[in-house]
Design a protein around this motif. Structure first.
Motif, PDB file in Angstrom:
ATOM      1  N   PRO A   1       0.907  -1.290  -0.044  1.00 47.54           N
ATOM      2  CA  PRO A   1       0.035  -0.064  -0.011  1.00 47.54           C
ATOM      3  C   PRO A   1       0.877   1.240   0.070  1.00 47.54           C
ATOM      4  O   PRO A   1       0.517   2.369  -0.547  1.00 47.54           O
ATOM      5  N   THR A   2       2.142   1.038   0.774  1.00 42.02           N
ATOM      6  CA  THR A   2       2.801   2.463   0.859  1.00 42.02           C
ATOM      7  C   THR A   2       3.313   2.771  -0.934  1.00 42.02           C
ATOM      8  O   THR A   2       3.197   4.227  -1.038  1.00 42.02           O
TER       9      THR A   2
ATOM     10  N   MET B   1       1.993   2.017  -3.485  1.00 38.91           N
ATOM     11  CA  MET B   1       0.938   2.321  -4.311  1.00 38.91           C
ATOM     12  C   MET B   1       0.549   3.849  -3.986  1.00 38.91           C
ATOM     13  O   MET B   1       0.286   4.518  -4.975  1.00 38.91           O
ATOM     14  N   ALA B   2       0.572   4.125  -2.695  1.00 39.35           N
ATOM     15  CA  ALA B   2       0.082   5.479  -2.345  1.00 39.35           C
ATOM     16  C   ALA B   2       1.109   6.606  -2.776  1.00 39.35           C
ATOM     17  O   ALA B   2       0.783   7.605  -3.386  1.00 39.35           O
TER      18      ALA B   2
END
Lengths: 201, 672
Positions: free
Chosen positions: B500-501, B503-504
């Motif tokens: 997620p990091t 991707m963020a």
């Protein structure tokens, strides 16, 4: 299924620990507000109500990691699981939830199940999760938009599976560490702790 | 007269009223007479009311007249009475001459009374006269009013007559119009009749047209029929040939039918033969296979027959073989049972082996523990030996002290203490000896050689230092471990690539990029708008459309600006033209070209100037107004000194000066 009346096997212990991680990570994400609370739904586990995410992307990610983790727990090659919370604006690590895993390697050799009731394990897990929820009181507020990442500390000689890659430990400089409770399934022992960036006054 | 007039007036008024009421109905129909008659009627009514008032006034005057008459009559009566009384008195005077004297007084009284009465009557008469005067005045006034009213009545009559005339005219007009209307109605009827005729004619025309169309259609159909008939004729011509062909075809048909029957018969025969052939072929094949099988079976039979010879058993019939087989099977079963028992025995042996191994491990661990215990005990023994040595040394020391005490001191006071101390030391010594003996009984007798005390202390100090260092390092290591540090030799850190990091972060970068591009587009657009150009084209490839149409206000303002500029230009052109015209006219008419050189300075060049540079300079003085001019010194003006003196200094007239100059120059030009 881990509900063997005879005791805990290596496989059962791996499943229990993986299950704990799945629910624990969800709780941390909910408590720290990494994802908006409306994307979580309530479920009952370990005789308490926990929050589980309904976001499909996040679910898939967590499922991938937890399934791989289960394998590694069965092989006793995993040493730590770390949940790193990063601030998106400054790319700083703000929080680090570290779970040390100590595996009794003798369980690999003998297939005899260990004598420990699932209830007691669940009690211990429950207390750990309660502590995680209570940690909100002393952890500093995450005001900026944050994102999380899951790191796994494994043995050096482990074969890196598809889609996994090496990364740094993502340590917080100037951090305060708080040790939380631990639990053990008699095969795996999990120590929990949380490190957060010291806020300047 | 008045009364008669009044009565006549009444009569005419009533008749007029009647007259007015009648034509109301007729006038309402056509012309705009009602509008006129209503005010007339009002006027008439007003006049009638006035007339009625006049009547009342007249009646009142009549009453006054009558009263007056009455009073006059009364007056006359009274006068008559007075006269009668006078007569009676006169008559009686003769008779009553005698009585006169008696009645002189009475008569005088009565005369006086009568005089008084006369006076009263005169007063009353005067009053009555006054009243009569008043009444006369009133009557006059009433007569005046009556006359006024009569005038008014006359006027009204005139008006009425005029109105009547108008009405008569209007009635004539209405009559004329009615006649016209009748004419037009007749015309309309005629026209309607014509229309009807025309409509009937048109209907007949349309009918005819329909008929024509029908006839045309029929004609077309007939033409088509004609064409068809021609085709049919041509076809009909072909008929006899067709008949011949038909006959031929029929004959052929019959022939072909016959042949067909033959053909079907032949086909059936061929089919039957084919089937037979197939069957025969099948039979052949079967026969071949059968022969092969026969050979095989014969071979098998021979083999079976030879079995008995090959196996060496007494086999001549299949029953023997089956018997042998059964025997073998039984043997096999027996062997399998043996096998099972052997394997179970093997497993039990293995289990016992595993158990024994476990026991062995346990024993080994116990042995290790025992070893450890032994080692600890050995270390204890060593320590105790060391202690013993120390204690012996202490004892020796103590003994030496005691001996020294004994040697030094000779008093008896200390001997009990010394003896006590000696006894205590001896007790301690005996205890230690006993302990030592016990230790010797317990463990092995391995005696390390004596070590230097100093070395021991040094080592102890070093050990403590190392222990502290070790503790510190352990704490540090633990701290690092808590923070997440790891030994790169033994561990590595893994994570999923699609986390997620990352991707963020990617999303953030993309957002930032998109925002930057949007900002650039908007800046360009803003620049273009500021320069006042057309709207830039949409930046479609980014998906960001910057299509801000210029607002209506801006367009209006631009148009206004353009129109204002055009106006300005036109005004400039016009002004230029006009001024040019004016200047040329001035030059032509006055003979001087006037140029403005600088502020308030004017240069005049004459039409008849001899040289191009000959010019007069004037400067306007005075604030604001250009009325006061002064001549400035130029080369040309110096030559005109006389004229300057004359016209400017003496006469103080610039036009005269200028005209003099013009004339002078003109004279010079013409003559030269």
């Amino acid at each position: 299924m881990t509900s063997t009346l005879k005791g805990i096997t290596l496989k059962g212990s791996a499943e229990l620990v993986a299950e704990f991680f799945s629910f624990g990570i969800n709780s941390i994400l909910y408590q720290r507000g990494i994802y908006p609370p409306e994307t979580f739904s309530r479920v009952t586990q370990y005789d308490m109500s926990l929050q589980l995410t309904t976001d499909t992307k996040l679910k898939n990610y967590l499922a991938n990691v937890v399934s791989q983790l289960k394998e590694w727990l069965f092989d006793c090659t995993v040493q730590k699981l770390v949940l790193v919370i990063t601030c998106l604006e400054t790319n700083e690590v703000l929080e680090r939830w570290q779970f040390d895993i100590a595996c009794d390697k003798t369980a690999k050799e003998s297939s005899a199940p260990r004598d420990k009731s699932i209830k007691s394990i669940q009690e211990e897990i429950r207390s750990v999760i309660r502590q995680i929820t209570a940690s909100v009181t002393f952890l500093p507020l995450l005001e900026t938009a944050c994102s999380f990442d899951l790191l796994v500390y494994t043995d050096k000689d482990l074969e890196v599976p598809d889609k996994w890659e090496e990364s740094g430990p993502q340590i917080i400089d100037q951090s305060e560490v708080v040790r939380l409770r631990s639990f053990t399934t008699s095969i795996h022992k999990v120590n929990s702790m949380v490190a957060y960036k010291r806020s300047d006054f | 007269m008045d009364i008669d007039d009044d009565t006549t007036v009444f009569a005419t008024l009533k008749s007029f009223k009647n007259f007015i009421s009648l034509p109301d109905a007729s006038l309402n129909q056509g012309e705009p007479a009602p509008a006129q008659s209503n005010p007339l009627q009002r006027q008439y009514r007003q006049r009638i009311e006035l007339l009625e008032a006049a009547e009342k006034v007249q009646s009142k005057t009549q009453q006054i007249h009558e009263d007056q008459e009455k009073r006059q009559m009364a007056m006359s009566h009274k006068r008559a009475r007075i006269e009668l009384e006078k007569v009676a008195s006169l008559r009686l005077s003769v008779r009553i001459s005698k009585r006169l004297e008696e009645r002189e007084v009475e008569s005088s009284k009565s005369l006086s009374e009568q005089v008084e009465a006369n006076r009263a009557l005169r007063r009353t008469q005067e009053t009555l006269n006054l009243r009569i005067m008043e009444r006369d005045a009133k009557l006059n006034a009433s007569y005046q009013t009556v006359s006024i009213l009569k005038d008014e009545i006359r006027e009204l009559k005139q008006q009425i007559q005029s109105k009547q005339n108008i009405i008569a005219n209007q009635t004539l007009a209405t009559q004329g119009l009615q006649e016209q209307m009748e004419l037009q109605q007749r015309k309309y009827q005629e026209v309607s009749q014509r229309c009807q005729d025309l409509q009937s004619a048109s209907s007949t025309c349309s009918d005819h047209e329909l008929k024509i169309k029908d006839l045309e259609r029929k004609l077309a159909l007939q033409e088509q029929d004609v064409v068809i008939v021609k085709n049919i004729k041509s076809e009909v011509a072909k008929v006899p040939e067709m008949e011949k062909a038909l006959r031929q075809l029929r004959e052929e048909n019959i022939y072909l039918r016959e042949t067909r029957e033959n053909v079907t018969l032949l086909k059936e025969e061929t089919e039957g033969l084919r089937r037979k052939v197939e069957r025969m072929e099948k039979l052949k094949e079967e026969m071949v296979t059968m022969e092969l099988e026969k050979e095989k079976i014969s071979q098998k039979l021979q083999a079976w027959e030879n079995l008995g010879q090959s196996t060496g058993l007494d086999i001549q019939k299949p029953e023997d073989l089956s018997r042998e087989v059964i025997k073998i099977q039984q043997r096999e079963i027996a062997l399998k049972q043996q096998n099972y028992t052997l394997t179970s025995g093997c497993r039990s042996v293995e289990r016992s082996k595993a158990d024994l191994q476990g026991e062995l491990l346990v024993q080994r661990s116990k042995a290790l523990e025992e070893q450890k215990k032994r080692e600890t005990q050995e270390s204890l023994v060593r320590r105790l030996q060391k202690r013993v040595l120390l204690l012996t040394k202490e004892r020796d020391g103590m003994r030496s002290i005691l001996e020294s005490y004994d040697s030094e001191l000779s008093t008896n006071d200390y001997t009990p203490q010394l003896t006590r101390r000696l006894r205590e030391a001896e007790d301690v010594l005996s205890k230690t000896q006993n302990h030592n003996a016990e230790m010797e009984v317990r463990g092995d007798t391995v005696c390390r050689s004596a070590v230097d005390k100093d070395r021991i202390e040094e080592l102890e100090a070093e050990r403590q230092r190392l222990e502290e260092q070790n503790n510190v390092l352990e704490l540090r290591l633990e701290r690092h471990d808590l923070e997440g540090d790891y030994d790169p030799v033994k561990t590595k850190v893994l994570h999923l690539g699609q986390n997620p990091t990352s991707m963020a972060k990617k999303q953030r970068l993309e957002e930032v990029e998109a925002l930057r591009e949007e900002v650039q587009c908007l800046r360009e657009h803003l620049r273009s708008l500021q320069t006042g150009g057309a709207v830039p084209a949409a930046v479609g490839d980014l998906g960001v459309t910057v299509n801000l149409p210029p607002s209506q206000e801006i367009l209006d303002l631009r148009k206004q600006i353009e129109s204002a500029e055009l106006k300005n230009q036109r005004l400039k052109e016009v002004f230029q033209k006009k001024i040019q015209e004016f200047r040329t006219v001035c030059y032509v008419l006055t003979g001087y070209q006037i140029d403005i050189t600088t502020q308030n300075q004017y240069r005049l060049t004459s039409l008849y100037a001899e040289h191009m540079d000959d010019s007069l300079l004037f400067k306007s003085t005075g604030p604001g107004s250009h009325g006061n001019m002064q001549l400035m010194e130029t080369d040309f003006s110096r030559t005109l000194g006389e004229m300057v003196d004359l016209h400017l200094h003496h006469q103080k007239s610039i036009p005269a000066f200028l005209s003099a100059v013009t004339l002078d120059l003109f004279s010079r030009q013409t003559t030269m």
